[in-house]
Motif scaffolding. Structure first.
Motif, mmCIF file in Angstrom:
data_model
loop_
_atom_site.group_PDB
_atom_site.id
_atom_site.type_symbol
_atom_site.label_atom_id
_atom_site.label_comp_id
_atom_site.label_asym_id
_atom_site.label_seq_id
_atom_site.Cartn_x
_atom_site.Cartn_y
_atom_site.Cartn_z
ATOM 1 N N LEU A 144 -38.772 -51.314 7.661
ATOM 2 C CA LEU A 144 -38.680 -52.330 6.613
ATOM 3 C C LEU A 144 -37.409 -53.172 6.773
ATOM 4 C CD1 LEU A 144 -39.752 -50.433 3.365
ATOM 5 C CD2 LEU A 144 -41.061 -52.150 4.636
ATOM 6 N N THR A 162 -34.529 -55.581 4.660
ATOM 7 C CA THR A 162 -33.766 -55.363 3.430
ATOM 8 C C THR A 162 -33.948 -56.553 2.506
ATOM 9 O OG1 THR A 162 -31.755 -56.381 4.310
ATOM 10 C CG2 THR A 162 -32.043 -54.008 4.675
ATOM 11 N N VAL A 187 -38.159 -52.288 -6.995
ATOM 12 C CA VAL A 187 -37.681 -52.714 -5.681
ATOM 13 C C VAL A 187 -36.319 -52.088 -5.425
ATOM 14 C CG1 VAL A 187 -37.120 -54.667 -4.213
ATOM 15 C CG2 VAL A 187 -38.934 -54.869 -5.934
ATOM 16 N N ARG A 245 -46.033 -48.393 -1.170
ATOM 17 C CA ARG A 245 -46.770 -49.514 -0.577
ATOM 18 C C ARG A 245 -47.776 -50.031 -1.599
ATOM 19 N NH1 ARG A 245 -49.358 -48.459 5.116
ATOM 20 N NH2 ARG A 245 -49.627 -50.727 4.954
ATOM 21 N N THR A 274 -44.555 -52.815 7.686
ATOM 22 C CA THR A 274 -44.634 -52.194 6.363
ATOM 23 C C THR A 274 -45.149 -50.753 6.407
ATOM 24 O OG1 THR A 274 -46.863 -53.117 6.094
ATOM 25 C CG2 THR A 274 -45.015 -54.417 5.228
ATOM 26 N N ILE A 314 -47.365 -55.034 0.595
ATOM 27 C CA ILE A 314 -45.988 -54.974 0.098
ATOM 28 C C ILE A 314 -45.492 -53.549 0.284
ATOM 29 C CG2 ILE A 314 -44.440 -55.342 -1.850
ATOM 30 C CD1 ILE A 314 -46.616 -57.128 -3.094
ATOM 31 N N LYS A 335 -34.719 -51.953 0.341
ATOM 32 C CA LYS A 335 -35.568 -52.293 1.473
ATOM 33 C C LYS A 335 -36.884 -52.847 0.957
ATOM 34 C CE LYS A 335 -33.779 -49.437 5.189
ATOM 35 N NZ LYS A 335 -34.160 -48.594 6.354
ATOM 36 N N LEU A 336 -37.360 -53.892 1.667
ATOM 37 C CA LEU A 336 -38.572 -54.563 1.213
ATOM 38 C C LEU A 336 -39.198 -55.288 2.392
ATOM 39 C CD1 LEU A 336 -40.389 -55.469 -1.219
ATOM 40 C CD2 LEU A 336 -38.866 -57.449 -1.430
ATOM 41 N N THR A 396 -41.827 -51.086 0.000
ATOM 42 C CA THR A 396 -40.454 -51.068 -0.478
ATOM 43 C C THR A 396 -39.958 -49.645 -0.608
ATOM 44 O OG1 THR A 396 -38.971 -51.771 -2.263
ATOM 45 C CG2 THR A 396 -41.186 -51.080 -2.897
ATOM 46 N N GLN A 397 -38.649 -49.551 -0.525
ATOM 47 C CA GLN A 397 -37.992 -48.268 -0.831
ATOM 48 C C GLN A 397 -37.431 -48.405 -2.238
ATOM 49 O OE1 GLN A 397 -34.465 -47.304 1.398
ATOM 50 N NE2 GLN A 397 -34.776 -45.113 1.147
#
Length: 721
Positions: free
Chosen positions: A268, A270, A234, A180, A262, A169, A237-238, A171-172
């Motif tokens: 990434l 969104t 989250v 991560r 990732t 996983i 971005k994901l 994400t930003q």
């Protein structure tokens, strides 16, 4: 010969009822009027809904923080890579069975070869998965239904998390930092989640992450991962990626399949999460009869409020009044009739957009182009009409989304039905009163006309004699004028008829003296010595006087009979005896003529005057003798039919002319050809017979025999008792 077509009479009441059918045009006109009113109401609803969207859009103008800086500002989105967190109706039970996701299965995405990020050489991996994410109450939920024939768990004592099957996983975070996380289980059960250090490999030191919760459950096709994490972890971005290891000995990575790469922020995808801030704004400005959406420039739903299926709102039917007789009558009888034409708004209908996460339509395209727009659509089951309006949301002179408001026409249809119900009630009352008034008015007119007809029929009998007068009406209208005209005509006709009826008696009285003078003069002249030629003219004059005397005698006979009938006393007598005696006398008087007589065994008693009956039979026999064919008998038959005696006199001879069956019984009517007989005939014989028959309550008629050989005269008389 073509027979005439019979047309049954049509009365005034029937015509009035037919004309009153034009009143049925009133409901049609009322329906058209209400239909036009509904059009204006729909137009007003459209403008009102457009105004609602404009007001909500104004509340969202120039507020970029309400829109995700990445997800909503993208020029384009890629389905599968750019994720959407669907709104969930309730929390998900994290058991790995995926039962709670059954209502959302249609929104899940499949990731297989086209989503492969890495594939090792000579790999036998058949990795694929089905995935979706959803949002409920501050959490982001997700599931992964992984197809993997060879599931390899992390070793119990292994510090590495990349030497096995695991979920990656990335994400930003909302603060812009890159994070991560790895989910790598040693067995089925609660998830073992770890956060990787920034810019480090999975073999670096890891930190357990307890905020990522869920279950790992092995299945026949592979395994399921069901998880949740707080939304504040989250950002915009994901990305998710499943790493596949198939050999538990070598533990070499064979494939990676994911929603996006990732390993860095730039790669990434969104994720768009519906905005709770926008939902709070539109909830405060919406009402329960409409549904409001806020979408970004890609048509993805950022917020939703309201449900167009749950309530009729301000248009709903509210009836708290106690039932009355009229309301109960309308409910039980009138409404079932009205709603053969009208349609009730359905309480339930199919709403295809209820759980939509992306909206499309011409009105949305126009709104995203910067124009206010609206459109109408039918629900898939055709039970409801939905009005949609869209207004653009501006940020820095750019359209960043749109406000979409929807309403059904249930309120307008309910209002239309109420208006039509009231209108139909009024029209029904007006039509009933109008029809009844017209019917009674027509009945009054037809009754007066029938009364005038009955008076006219009673005033003149079938022979044209005036029996009574017509009382003039005092009503000052056309029928009253007609009644007074009839009364005047009958009065004048009565005077003229009276003059004609007494003319014969006056003529006979006035002509007797001149005839007597002429007769005596001729007698004296015949006693004088005159030559033979002169005597011939005297004899001709005497013959003329004799014929004139016979005419006067016949005229006097009819007059005397009419006068004597009015004052005659009736007695009971046997009709059979009278008829037999008369026929015997005729046989003696006319020995060369043969008579046949057929009588019943009973005497047939009747009330009347026997002498008049004998006189009547004389006239019938005299008529038969004059018209019978020589050497043919005259048949006389008397029989009993019920309470009536029927006497028939039949002779062989010439037939009656057409349409003379009734006229031969009129006064001064004869069917003898001119010059056929030497004796004078005034047509009074059968007239006298009819007078006697009428006096005794009977009737007489003449008709040709069916075989065309002669004529039969039929006399019908009532019997005594």
């Amino acid at each position: 010969m073509k027979l005439p077509v019979y047309h049954p009479p049509v009365g005034i009441r029937t015509k009035t009822l037919v004309l009153s059918l034009f009143l049925l045009g009133l409901p049609w006109l009322g329906y058209q009027y209400v239909w036009e009113m509904e059009k204006y109401l729909r137009h007003g609803q459209e403008k009102t809904l457009e105004g609602t969207t404009q007001a909500l859009a104004t509340a969202l103008h120039e507020r970029p923080k309400l829109f995700d800086s990445q997800a909503s500002f993208l020029k384009q989105v890629e389905k599968g890579r750019d994720l959407y967190a669907f709104p969930l109706r309730g929390p998900i039970q994290l058991d790995g069975k995926l039962d709670d996701w059954s209502a959302y299965r249609g929104k899940a995405m499949d990731y297989g070869n086209d989503a492969r990020i890495f594939l090792a050489k000579d790999s036998r991996s058949r990795l694929s998965f089905r995935h979706m994410v959803g949002k409920y109450s501050g959490y982001l939920y997700g599931f992964f239904e992984v197809t993997d024939p060879w599931v390899v768990y992390r070793g119990r004592n292994s510090l590495a998390v990349d030497r096995n099957d695991y979920l990656d996983i990335a994400t930003q975070a909302p603060d812009g930092s890159f994070h991560r996380y790895v989910v790598a289980n040693t067995k089925d059960g609660w998830l073992s989640s770890y956060e990787l250090p920034p810019e480090a490999t999975p073999t670096a030191k890891i930190t357990p992450e307890n905020r990522i919760q869920g279950q790992w459950r092995k299945t026949g096709q592979g395994y399921n991962i069901e998880l949740r994490l707080p939304l504040d972890m989250v950002g915009s971005k994901l990305g998710f990626a499943i790493h596949d290891v198939n050999d538990s000995k070598t533990r070499q990575l064979e494939a990676i399949v994911g929603t996006s790469a990732t390993d860095s922020i730039d790669r990434l995808g969104t994720v768009l999460v519906p905005s709770p801030e926008i939902e709070n704004i539109i909830k405060g400005m919406s009402h329960n009869s409409s549904r409001i959406w806020v979408v970004d420039i890609h048509g993805r739903v950022l917020a939703k409020s309201g449900d167009i299926r749950n309530s009729n709102g301000v248009w709903g039917e509210v009836d708290d009044e106690p039932p009355t007789f009229w309301s109960q009558l309308q409910k039980d009888y009138l409404n079932p009739l009205y709603y053969k034409i009208l349609t009730r708004p359905p309480h339930d209908f199919t709403d295809a957009l209820q759980d939509s996460t992306e909206l499309q339509g011409s009105h949305i395209r126009q709104a995203l182009a910067g124009k206010l727009a609206s459109t109408w659509r039918l629900t898939p089951d055709n039970k409801a009409v939905v009005l949609s309006a869209a207004s653009p949301i501006w940020i820095d002179n750019k359209v960043m989304g749109a406000v979409v408001a929807e309403e059904t026409t249930h309120g307008i249809r309910t209002l239309r039905n109420r208006a039509l119900e009231k209108l139909f009630n009024v029209i029904l009352i007006v039509m009933s009163i109008g029809t009844l008034s017209l019917f009674f008015f027509a009945s009054s007119i037809s009754s007066r006309i029938r009364t005038l007809r009955d008076q006219a029929e009673k005033a003149i009998d079938s022979q044209g004699r005036v029996l009574d007068t017509i009382p003039p009406s005092a009503v000052r209208d056309e029928i009253g004028d007609l009644s007074r005209s009839f009364a005047s005509i009958v009065a004048r006709l009565g005077q003229y008829t009276h003059y004609l009826e007494h003319m014969s008696s006056r003529l006979s009285h006035e002509l007797r003296t001149p005839v007597a003078v002429v007769r005596s003069s001729l007698e004296h002249l015949s006693l004088q010595p005159i030559d033979r030629d002169a005597m011939k003219y005297v004899e001709r004059a005497q013959e003329g006087v004799n014929r004139l005397s016979m005419i006067l005698a016949n005229m006097s006979e009819a007059t005397r009979l009419e006068e004597s009938l009015n004052g005659s006393d009736v007695d009971q007598f046997p009709l059979t005896k009278v008829i037999s005696g008369c026929v015997a006398g005729y046989q003696m008087t006319y020995p060369e003529q043969r008579f046949t007589l057929k009588l019943p065994d009973s005497p047939l008693p009747m009330l009347g005057v026997a002498e008049y009956i004998a006189q009547l039979l004389d006239k019938l026999i005299s008529n038969a003798l004059e018209f019978h064919t020589p050497d043919t008998p005259i048949h006389v038959e008397l029989q009993r039919l019920g309470k009536q005696a029927v006497l028939t006199v039949t002779n062989q001879g010439p037939l009656l002319p057409g349409n003379m069956n009734e006229q031969i019984f009129e006064s001064m009517v004869s069917v003898r050809p001119a010059g056929a007989q030497e004796k004078p005939h005034l047509g009074l014989g059968l007239y006298i017979a009819r007078l006697i028959a009428t006096f005794h309550g009977g009737n007489i008629k003449a008709q040709n025999l069916e075989n065309g050989s002669g004529v039969v005269l039929t006399l019908t008389l009532p019997m005594a008792g």
